[in-house]
Write a protein that holds these residues in place. Structure first.
Motif, PDB file in Angstrom:
ATOM      1  N   UNK A   1       0.820  -1.206   0.000  1.00 28.24           N
ATOM      2  CA  UNK A   1       0.000   0.000   0.000  1.00 28.24           C
ATOM      3  C   UNK A   1       0.858   1.263   0.000  1.00 28.24           C
ATOM      4  N   UNK A   2       1.970   1.263   0.723  1.00 28.45           N
ATOM      5  CA  UNK A   2       2.834   2.446   0.751  1.00 28.45           C
ATOM      6  C   UNK A   2       3.508   2.660  -0.596  1.00 28.45           C
ATOM      7  N   UNK A   3       3.834   1.571  -1.283  1.00 35.51           N
ATOM      8  CA  UNK A   3       4.439   1.677  -2.611  1.00 35.51           C
ATOM      9  C   UNK A   3       3.456   2.294  -3.594  1.00 35.51           C
ATOM     10  N   UNK A   4       2.195   1.857  -3.534  1.00 30.63           N
ATOM     11  CA  UNK A   4       1.155   2.403  -4.405  1.00 30.63           C
ATOM     12  C   UNK A   4       0.934   3.878  -4.091  1.00 30.63           C
ATOM     13  N   UNK A   5       0.903   4.235  -2.805  1.00 35.29           N
ATOM     14  CA  UNK A   5       0.718   5.628  -2.429  1.00 35.29           C
ATOM     15  C   UNK A   5       1.870   6.491  -2.916  1.00 35.29           C
ATOM     16  N   UNK A   6       3.103   5.978  -2.820  1.00 33.98           N
ATOM     17  CA  UNK A   6       4.259   6.726  -3.302  1.00 33.98           C
ATOM     18  C   UNK A   6       4.197   6.910  -4.818  1.00 33.98           C
ATOM     19  N   UNK A   7       3.788   5.862  -5.536  1.00 39.53           N
ATOM     20  CA  UNK A   7       3.648   5.974  -6.990  1.00 39.53           C
ATOM     21  C   UNK A   7       2.584   7.002  -7.357  1.00 39.53           C
ATOM     22  N   UNK A   8       1.461   6.985  -6.645  1.00 41.94           N
ATOM     23  CA  UNK A   8       0.393   7.959  -6.894  1.00 41.94           C
ATOM     24  C   UNK A   8       0.857   9.376  -6.603  1.00 41.94           C
ATOM     25  N   UNK A   9       1.620   9.547  -5.537  1.00 39.18           N
ATOM     26  CA  UNK A   9       2.111  10.868  -5.177  1.00 39.18           C
ATOM     27  C   UNK A   9       3.112  11.387  -6.210  1.00 39.18           C
ATOM     28  N   UNK A  10       3.936  10.507  -6.727  1.00 40.22           N
ATOM     29  CA  UNK A  10       4.888  10.899  -7.779  1.00 40.22           C
ATOM     30  C   UNK A  10       4.128  11.291  -9.048  1.00 40.22           C
ATOM     31  N   UNK A  11       3.115  10.509  -9.406  1.00 38.11           N
ATOM     32  CA  UNK A  11       2.298  10.807 -10.581  1.00 38.11           C
ATOM     33  C   UNK A  11       1.576  12.145 -10.402  1.00 38.11           C
ATOM     34  N   UNK A  12       1.027  12.363  -9.217  1.00 39.03           N
ATOM     35  CA  UNK A  12       0.316  13.601  -8.885  1.00 39.03           C
ATOM     36  C   UNK A  12       1.259  14.805  -8.973  1.00 39.03           C
ATOM     37  N   UNK A  13       2.458  14.656  -8.429  1.00 35.68           N
ATOM     38  CA  UNK A  13       3.430  15.753  -8.455  1.00 35.68           C
ATOM     39  C   UNK A  13       3.881  16.081  -9.868  1.00 35.68           C
ATOM     40  N   UNK A  14       4.019  15.071 -10.712  1.00 35.46           N
ATOM     41  CA  UNK A  14       4.430  15.332 -12.092  1.00 35.46           C
ATOM     42  C   UNK A  14       3.329  16.059 -12.870  1.00 35.46           C
ATOM     43  N   UNK A  15       2.077  15.728 -12.609  1.00 38.00           N
ATOM     44  CA  UNK A  15       0.961  16.432 -13.254  1.00 38.00           C
ATOM     45  C   UNK A  15       0.938  17.886 -12.803  1.00 38.00           C
ATOM     46  N   UNK A  16       1.138  18.120 -11.501  1.00 39.60           N
ATOM     47  CA  UNK A  16       1.172  19.496 -10.991  1.00 39.60           C
ATOM     48  C   UNK A  16       2.322  20.282 -11.601  1.00 39.60           C
ATOM     49  N   UNK A  17       3.460  19.647 -11.753  1.00 37.95           N
ATOM     50  CA  UNK A  17       4.617  20.320 -12.345  1.00 37.95           C
ATOM     51  C   UNK A  17       4.330  20.725 -13.789  1.00 37.95           C
ATOM     52  N   UNK A  18       3.689  19.836 -14.549  1.00 36.49           N
ATOM     53  CA  UNK A  18       3.336  20.155 -15.932  1.00 36.49           C
ATOM     54  C   UNK A  18       2.371  21.334 -16.000  1.00 36.49           C
ATOM     55  N   UNK A  19       1.374  21.333 -15.122  1.00 35.17           N
ATOM     56  CA  UNK A  19       0.386  22.411 -15.132  1.00 35.17           C
ATOM     57  C   UNK A  19       1.002  23.748 -14.708  1.00 35.17           C
ATOM     58  N   UNK A  20       1.863  23.734 -13.700  1.00 32.74           N
ATOM     59  CA  UNK A  20       2.486  24.990 -13.270  1.00 32.74           C
ATOM     60  C   UNK A  20       3.448  25.515 -14.335  1.00 32.74           C
ATOM     61  N   UNK A  21       4.052  24.631 -15.115  1.00 34.12           N
ATOM     62  CA  UNK A  21       4.878  25.080 -16.232  1.00 34.12           C
ATOM     63  C   UNK A  21       4.044  25.712 -17.339  1.00 34.12           C
ATOM     64  N   UNK A  22       2.753  25.361 -17.408  1.00 34.51           N
ATOM     65  CA  UNK A  22       1.847  25.931 -18.403  1.00 34.51           C
ATOM     66  C   UNK A  22       1.145  27.199 -17.916  1.00 34.51           C
ATOM     67  N   UNK A  23       1.544  27.737 -16.765  1.00 30.61           N
ATOM     68  CA  UNK A  23       1.012  29.014 -16.314  1.00 30.61           C
ATOM     69  C   UNK A  23       0.010  28.954 -15.174  1.00 30.61           C
ATOM     70  N   UNK A  24      -0.302  27.786 -14.664  1.00 36.36           N
ATOM     71  CA  UNK A  24      -1.227  27.674 -13.541  1.00 36.36           C
ATOM     72  C   UNK A  24      -0.489  27.932 -12.234  1.00 36.36           C
ATOM     73  N   UNK A  25      -1.210  28.443 -11.241  1.00 35.32           N
ATOM     74  CA  UNK A  25      -0.661  28.586  -9.895  1.00 35.32           C
ATOM     75  C   UNK A  25      -1.495  27.728  -8.947  1.00 35.32           C
TER      76      UNK A  25
END
Length: 99
Positions: free
Chosen positions: A4-28
């Motif tokens: 379960x912790x491995x899945x949560x870490x994978x989800x958190x990494x995926x979530x952070x990468x999506x946020x990084x892409x959006x903030x690079x596109x001008x979102x805050x």
């Protein structure tokens, strides 16, 4: 089978990468919660240079009017979105009401 912790870490990494892409596109980021995980993002409205668009409109004999209307009504508006990871680990994005 993953723990379960491995899945949560994978989800958190995926979530952070999506946020990084959006903030690079001008979102805050307005609000973020890493426990659930979700984030509310805002893209501020752009100012339209109507004088410049008018000159392009005249130079193209009115053909630019379609693009000008699109820029004014759709592209320049402020956008607020919610990005989250569901129970299955799939990322999703929803538009938020800007009332």
């Amino acid at each position: 089978m993953k723990s379960k912790t491995n899945i949560n870490n994978d989800n958190l990494i995926k979530f952070s990468s999506i946020l990084k892409d959006k903030t690079n596109n001008g979102f805050i980021v307005l609000e973020r919660n890493d426990k659930l995980p979700y984030a509310v993002l805002l893209k501020k409205k752009k100012k339209v240079d109507h004088l410049f668009n008018f000159w392009i409109f005249c130079a193209t004999l009115g053909l630019w009017s379609i693009a000008w209307i699109y820029i004014t009504q759709v592209s320049s508006k402020a956008k607020k979105i919610l990005i989250a990871i569901d129970e299955d680990g799939n990322p999703f994005e929803e538009k938020c009401y800007m009332g």
